[in-house]
Design an enzyme around this catalytic site. Sequence first.
Site, mmCIF file in Angstrom:
data_model
loop_
_atom_site.group_PDB
_atom_site.id
_atom_site.type_symbol
_atom_site.label_atom_id
_atom_site.label_comp_id
_atom_site.label_asym_id
_atom_site.label_seq_id
_atom_site.Cartn_x
_atom_site.Cartn_y
_atom_site.Cartn_z
ATOM 1 N N HIS A 263 -3.956 6.285 30.309
ATOM 2 C CA HIS A 263 -5.093 6.715 31.203
ATOM 3 C C HIS A 263 -5.097 8.172 31.648
ATOM 4 O O HIS A 263 -3.643 8.275 32.258
ATOM 5 C CB HIS A 263 -5.690 5.494 32.013
ATOM 6 C CG HIS A 263 -4.916 5.376 33.614
ATOM 7 N ND1 HIS A 263 -4.825 4.147 33.887
ATOM 8 C CD2 HIS A 263 -4.534 6.244 34.311
ATOM 9 C CE1 HIS A 263 -4.107 4.373 35.049
ATOM 10 N NE2 HIS A 263 -4.113 5.606 35.501
ATOM 11 N N ASP B 49 -11.400 11.218 40.671
ATOM 12 C CA ASP B 49 -11.763 9.644 40.731
ATOM 13 C C ASP B 49 -11.844 9.369 42.211
ATOM 14 O O ASP B 49 -11.223 9.945 43.060
ATOM 15 C CB ASP B 49 -11.249 8.902 39.618
ATOM 16 C CG ASP B 49 -9.475 9.306 39.674
ATOM 17 O OD1 ASP B 49 -8.921 9.769 40.779
ATOM 18 O OD2 ASP B 49 -8.989 8.732 38.815
ATOM 19 N N ASN C 142 -0.390 3.327 30.604
ATOM 20 C CA ASN C 142 -1.030 2.841 29.316
ATOM 21 C C ASN C 142 -1.759 4.172 28.921
ATOM 22 O O ASN C 142 -2.578 4.023 27.957
ATOM 23 C CB ASN C 142 -2.149 1.896 29.840
ATOM 24 C CG ASN C 142 -3.315 2.211 30.741
ATOM 25 O OD1 ASN C 142 -3.159 3.361 31.177
ATOM 26 N ND2 ASN C 142 -4.036 1.362 31.058
ATOM 27 N N GLU D 130 -9.499 4.266 30.941
ATOM 28 C CA GLU D 130 -8.564 3.409 30.594
ATOM 29 C C GLU D 130 -8.701 3.219 28.838
ATOM 30 O O GLU D 130 -9.609 3.884 28.255
ATOM 31 C CB GLU D 130 -8.879 1.941 30.961
ATOM 32 C CG GLU D 130 -8.809 1.824 32.396
ATOM 33 C CD GLU D 130 -7.310 1.793 33.091
ATOM 34 O OE1 GLU D 130 -6.581 2.145 32.495
ATOM 35 O OE2 GLU D 130 -7.377 1.482 34.379
HETATM 36 C C1 F6R Z 1 -5.396 9.665 40.094
HETATM 37 C C2 F6R Z 1 -5.857 9.381 38.721
HETATM 38 C C3 F6R Z 1 -4.723 8.566 37.922
HETATM 39 C C4 F6R Z 1 -3.142 8.723 38.061
HETATM 40 C C5 F6R Z 1 -2.432 7.834 37.351
HETATM 41 C C6 F6R Z 1 -0.912 8.050 37.747
HETATM 42 O O1 F6R Z 1 -6.260 10.560 40.440
HETATM 43 O O2 F6R Z 1 -6.541 9.885 38.258
HETATM 44 O O3 F6R Z 1 -4.965 8.547 36.500
HETATM 45 O O4 F6R Z 1 -3.044 10.234 38.026
HETATM 46 O O5 F6R Z 1 -2.586 6.420 37.578
HETATM 47 O O6 F6R Z 1 -0.850 7.617 38.964
HETATM 48 P P1 F6R Z 1 0.876 7.946 39.743
HETATM 49 O O7 F6R Z 1 0.853 9.519 39.699
HETATM 50 O O8 F6R Z 1 0.800 7.310 41.010
HETATM 51 O O9 F6R Z 1 1.700 7.298 38.909
#
Ligand code: F6R
Length: 248
Positions: free
Chosen positions: A144, A73, A142, A149
């Site tokens: 994701h 992403d 959550n 989401e």
């Molecule tokens: C990032 C992504 C997100 C993160 C998630 C956890 O490329 O796709 O899904 O993996 O938000 O973020 P952290 O690792 O910073 O807690």
Amino acid sequence: MELKFGSIRVFIEENALDLGKRAMEVFAKVLGRGPVNIGLATGSSPVPLYDELINAYKAGKLDFSNMTTFNLDEYYPIKKSDNQSYDYFMKDKLFNHINVNMDKLNIPNGEAADPAEECKRYDDLINSIGGVDLQVLGIGLNGHIAFNEPAKTFSRGTNLIDLTPSTIEANSRFFSSYDEVPKRALTMGIKNIMQAKEILLIASGEAKADIIAQTIFGEITPEVPSSVLQLHQNVTFVLDKACGKKLV
Ligand code: F6R
């Protein structure tokens, strides 16, 4: 400690260093097969893995010249040169420190004039290789995965999404204020992720202990996007002790 729940293999490691080493072992097995396509994630979770990959490269143990990458992403819109972009993050945390071929690195383009066209271009690219060999994932509080989401249905291909307030809040730790966090992102869809031949999910910290347990034991529902991983045949979770505490 190694556990198995259905087709999900779980490693629970003592600390961030051990977590990075374990994730590196899983990664290195796939990398060693020759030309490979690897899906990558940003955020804090994969950083211990990236640190170990850099160490192994410097020690002459890993060669990345045959690796093609596809990041999950990118914020939208955002300039690649912005130090909050995922393009910048990947260079800073990994690509600038290993022998990747810069032409083989793919990240959704946050500078694209037409996001719909960009989603199609990225999807076509992933479909043309039939899904990546290994997909690295983090997980949101959550549930994701990538920026898929909680929703009423599972998404398919790459799409432009509105980040939820909870994700914007979580990501604001990297910005000087909530208002500065981009509110939209380009993200691979659930179908793209499920097409991966193998999945490696990395998570740490007590705050994610509940969502990890829900992901593994809960109902499979798009309201908890990560729960879909129960349906994948080859998934490894690498967790630290605090994050895995509800599994033991
Ligand atoms: C990032 C992504 C997100 C993160 C998630 C956890 O490329 O796709 O899904 O993996 O938000 O973020 P952290 O690792 O910073 O807690």
